[in-house]
Scaffold this motif. Structure first.
Motif, PDB file in Angstrom:
ATOM      1  N   PRO A   1       0.803  -1.227   0.000  1.00 13.73           N
ATOM      2  CA  PRO A   1       0.000   0.000   0.000  1.00 13.73           C
ATOM      3  C   PRO A   1       0.836   1.277   0.000  1.00 13.73           C
TER       4      PRO A   1
ATOM      5  N   HIS B   1      -1.716  -5.520  -2.936  1.00 18.79           N
ATOM      6  CA  HIS B   1      -2.807  -4.613  -2.556  1.00 18.79           C
ATOM      7  C   HIS B   1      -2.256  -3.208  -2.334  1.00 18.79           C
TER       8      HIS B   1
ATOM      9  N   CYS C   1      -9.852  -2.215   1.714  1.00 21.28           N
ATOM     10  CA  CYS C   1      -8.627  -2.503   2.473  1.00 21.28           C
ATOM     11  C   CYS C   1      -9.002  -3.497   3.578  1.00 21.28           C
ATOM     12  N   GLY C   2      -8.086  -3.750   4.499  1.00 15.70           N
ATOM     13  CA  GLY C   2      -8.342  -4.710   5.577  1.00 15.70           C
ATOM     14  C   GLY C   2      -9.456  -4.246   6.509  1.00 15.70           C
TER      15      GLY C   2
ATOM     16  N   CYS D   1      -3.522   1.050  -1.315  1.00 18.82           N
ATOM     17  CA  CYS D   1      -4.646   1.854  -0.836  1.00 18.82           C
ATOM     18  C   CYS D   1      -4.275   3.298  -0.513  1.00 18.82           C
ATOM     19  N   TYR D   2      -5.292   4.143  -0.467  1.00 18.91           N
ATOM     20  CA  TYR D   2      -5.243   5.542  -0.019  1.00 18.91           C
ATOM     21  C   TYR D   2      -4.287   6.438  -0.774  1.00 18.91           C
TER      22      TYR D   2
HETATM   23 ZN   LIG Z   1      -4.901  -1.333   2.475  1.00 16.41          ZN
END
Ligand SMILES: [Zn+2]
Ligand SMILES: CN1c2c(nc(N)[nH]c2=O)NC[C@@H]1CNc1ccc(C(=O)N[C@@H](CCC(=O)N[C@@H](CCC(=O)N[C@@H](CCC(=O)O)C(=O)O)C(=O)O)C(=O)O)cc1
Ligand SMILES: N[C@@H](CCS)C(=O)O
Length: 770
Positions: free
Chosen positions: A616, A657, A739-740, A659-660
């Motif tokens: 990430p 993965h 995400c998680g 994210c953000y």
């Molecule tokens: Zn994530």
């Protein structure tokens, strides 16, 4: 006497007081007034701490209950109508914007159902801000008085402060148009927002403020011409209007010189530059100062925890003084200290010799003051400090932990073959189809399941020796069993073990790798009430033994569905740790890649045939400006990932993965992962979906926001997937959350995943009949 300045201090409290109380407020355990009182105590404590340390220029309005950018959105009425229509108290509107709100109707209040705003990385840090969201109907107006109140609060304590504000150009540029106004370019709102800045600055002046720190960190980015031009428009107005405080135009996290023409000639009282990140900019930035402007020299690192090399900083500041003059130079932190832990003295478990190499926010106060004294000629009072500092810097340089010949030998043996999968993706895909027989629209999750109070308490007991390793392992197995049972019952296709054994996805690995140190209380805010304790890379990194194999093997043993092995990737471990500053990041990243390669191969050998290596932080690590450094980064970041993941058979499916961040699909192609999942639920712009439709391998576009307790309905999932499928090929499409799920409660998790799986099944049937 040269003055010292701090650009911002961590607001979380030395023992996470802000988190605990904010969450208590959300859970209805304390009142709004009680929460506000906690904020007041933290602010008072921080101001006194800085005053007692002898800091001359102390910030105010650096406090926030969630995020300083969101504070400004509320203050300037940048609140989309979907949040105001419920007439919530201001504090609750604020938290609804931050994390969404879903509440059933009661006798006294109507039902509320509103998703959160988008949250994204703050430049290249692991801090996340809530993105301002503008529409054609946004009406800027002053909606509160937070900066003025906090200035007066400090004043009442006898402490003069310099309020901090995010400046107008950065505030607009960091925002985005709302989904109903996609044609709106935020910077076009400059003329509309400036009167509100002026009104606020006038009020600050009336309260007695002499100077404001106005943050324009976007100056370290590549900027479009109209944004560059906006600095002149904005600051000519803000410096020519009567009755406003002086402005210190503040930049950080990089080199300003490519944008120097945008700020040259501005009549601000002074500028702040980050000379930790970009010492080479000194000569050029000094050339734009007139003979009255102040130069704030950011020389104490706001982004890392290494003790300042005082001798070298003093030398640097003296060079600046030689170019400007002592009365116009300020010694400062490079950025806000928000990104560093609060106080090293609370660390009781660190090895004493290694602990002596570190400096947390509280210790950094002393560093700015000491450098300011030294360059002012006050050497007698600080001579002992200077010699102790020189000794500590020397010990670190010479310490054996920083050099491991075995690691360095292995690093020298990395070559293209080692970092390349045996076959290209199409061939691997065909083999993996036979191996896993996954349906169309396969469903999976990102890894973590709710980290409940029970789990944290049990881990805490284990850490304190109150339960045995066997008891803890049994407890974790039970958690895994529950997570697996749930995933089977809800019908997910590729399962995870839920990561219950992990305190954090980076710290967990830091604690198991050689070359790391880790803290007990070294918390740093990541977003809102979520904090991290970044481990510290102190030496060459290697893996003493398997880190996740037993857990993954256990999880696979209790299900027939594929179980994903779950690792954090080399770049992310590097970026979310405090890295070494004595060797290049590339070296540290490749060392981590090698350590993880061993883990990946051990997992495969133990029967785990889907392995996710999360990256990430790969986008946030991207150097802020285009150029050679960025090209190099993309190369070594991808190489590190491939070093970790290329040693497996074609039939082993590698996932990753992200994210953000505003991810560019081109940046992740070179990782050559078979399947990637990305956070996507807040991406409204169809252009963004289009960009990903060309990504060659398989991809899951995140379907729900995991930062919000809000549960999307099955219809909402169906509608969202339908939108994406208008431009996106169905055969590549995986269904997963953003995400998680570690920050969520079980009830929200179960409901959201059930709705997501139902929507996937809906499309599976629809496409089966096509
Ligand atoms: Zn994530
Ligand atoms: C995915 N994200 C992550 C980022 N960075 C990371 N390093 N990790 C990430 O997962 N960046 C981007 C995104 C979003 N950011 C975050 C950051 C942090 C969290 C999060 O959930 N943080 C937890 C703390 C996690 C942790 O370290 N837990 C420990 C300690 C728990 C604890 O407080 N124990 C108590 C005792 C038990 C009790 O009484 O409750 C204590 O010590 O006092 C653990 O589990 O052992 C947080 O709560 O802030 C999420 C996303
Ligand atoms: N596997 C991790 C990734 C977070 S970015 C998790 O699920 O929490």
């Amino acid at each position: 006497m040269v003055q010292s300045a701090v650009l911002g201090f961590p607001r979380i409290g030395a023992f996470r007081e802000l988190k605990k109380n904010t969450e208590s407020y959300w859970n209805g355990k304390i009142s709004a007034d009680q929460l506000l009182a906690v904020g007041k105590d933290i602010r008072a404590h921080n101001w006194k701490l800085q005053k007692d340390a002898g800091v001359d220029i102390i910030p105010s309005n650096d406090f926030s209950f969630y995020d300083q950018v969101l504070d400004l959105s509320l203050l300037f009425n940048v609140v989309p109508a979907r949040y105001t229509k419920y007439d919530l108290p201001a504090l609750d509107t604020y938290f609804a914007m931050a994390r969404g709100l879903q509440r059933k109707a009661t006798e006294s209040s109507k039902a509320v159902d509103v998703p959160a705003l988008e949250m994204v990385k703050w430049f290249d840090s692991n801090y996340h801000y809530v993105r301002p969201t503008f529409s054609h109907s946004t009406e800027f107006k002053l909606n509160g008085s937070k900066p003025i109140d906090e200035y007066l609060e400090a004043k009442a304590l006898g402490i003069e402060t310099r309020p901090v504000l995010v400046g107008p150009v950065s505030y607009l540029f960091l925002g985005k148009p709302d989904k109903d106004s996609l044609d709106l370019e935020p910077i076009s709102l400059l003329e509309k927002i400036l009167p509100v800045y002026i009104e606020l600055l006038k009020k600050l002046a009336a309260a007695g403020v002499k100077q404001v720190q106005i943050d324009e960190p976007t100056l370290v980015l590549d900027l479009p011409e109209n944004v560059k031009a906006a600095f002149k428009t904005a600051y000519e107005k803000l410096t020519s209007t009567e009755g406003l405080p002086e402005l210190i135009l503040t930049t950080y996290f990089g080199d300003v010189t490519p944008n120097l023409s945008a700020i040259e000639g501005l009549k601000v009282a002074g500028f702040h530059f980050d000379f930790v990140r970009a010492p080479q900019q000194l000569e050029k930035v000094v050339s734009i100062l007139n003979d009255k402007q102040t130069l704030s020299v950011g020389i104490v690192d706001g982004r890392n925890i290494w003790k300042n090399d005082l001798a070298s900083s003093i030398k640097f500041v003296k060079e600046a003084i030689a170019k400007v003059s002592a009365d116009r130079v300020i010694v400062a932190t490079s950025s806000s200290l928000l990104h560093t832990p609060v106080d090293l003295t609370n660390e009781k478990k660190l090895d004493a010799e290694i602990k002596d190499w570190f400096s947390f926010a509280t210790q950094k106060l002393d560093e700015v003051v000491t450098i300011a004294k030294a360059v002012s000629g006050e050497t007698a009072s600080i001579s002992e400090k200077l010699s102790a500092n020189a000794a500590s810097i020397k010990t670190r340089k010479e310490h054996a932990i920083t050099n491991d010949p075995a690691v360095q030998k292995r690093l020298g043996e990395i070559n293209d073959a080692l970092a390349t999968r045996s076959s290209p993706f199409p061939k691997r895909l065909a083999i993996q189809k036979e191996e896993f027989h996954l349906p169309l629209f396969p469903t999976t999750t990102i890894g973590s399941f709710p980290q409940t109070k029970d789990i944290r308490v049990e881990r805490n007991k284990f850490a304190k020796g109150q339960i045995s390793e066997e008891e803890y392992t049994e407890f974790i197995k039970k958690q895994i069993q529950e997570v697996v049972d749930f995933q089977e019952s809800v019908g997910l296709d590729v399962l995870v073990h839920g990561e219950p054994e992990r305190n954090d996805m980076v710290q967990y690995f830091g604690e198991r790798l050689k070359g790391f140190a880790f803290t007990t209380n070294g918390w740093v805010q990541s977003y809102g009430t979520r904090y991290v304790r970044p481990p510290i890379i102190v030496g060459d990194v290697s893996r003493p033994g398997p880190m996740t194999v037993k857990t993954s093997v256990y999880a696979q043993s209790i299900t027939k569905k594929p179980m994903k092995g779950m690792l954090t990737g080399p770049v992310t471990i590097l970026r979310w740790s405090f890295p070494r500053n004595d060797v290049p990041q590339k070296t540290q990243s490749l060392q981590l890649g090698l350590a993880l390669r061993d883990e990946v191969q051990d997992l495969e050998a133990a029967g785990i045939h889907v392995i996710q290596v999360d990256e990430p932080a790969i986008r946030e690590g991207l150097p802020l400006r285009a150029g050679q450094e960025r090209t190099d980064y993309l190369k070594w970041a991808a190489e590190s990932f491939r070093v970790a993941t290329s040693g497996v058979k074609d039939s082993t499916q590698i996932h990753s993965h992200f994210c953000y961040s505003d991810l560019d699909p081109n940046h992740i192609k070179a990782l050559d992962a078979d399947v990637v999942s990305i956070e996507f639920s807040k991406k409204d712009d169809p252009k963004y979906i289009q960009e990903f439709s060309n990504y060659p391998n398989h991809i899951g576009l995140g379907l729900f926001d995991i930062h919000s307790p809000r549960v999307p309905s099955e219809e909402e999932f169906i509608a969202r997937i339908g939108e994406i499928l208008k431009v996106y090929p169905a055969e590549k499409f995986w269904c997963n959350p953003d995400c998680g799920l570690k920050t969520r409660k079980w009830e929200e998790t179960k409901a959201s995943l059930a709705n997501m799986v139902a929507a996937a099944k809906y499309y599976r049937e629809k496409y089966a009949t096509k």
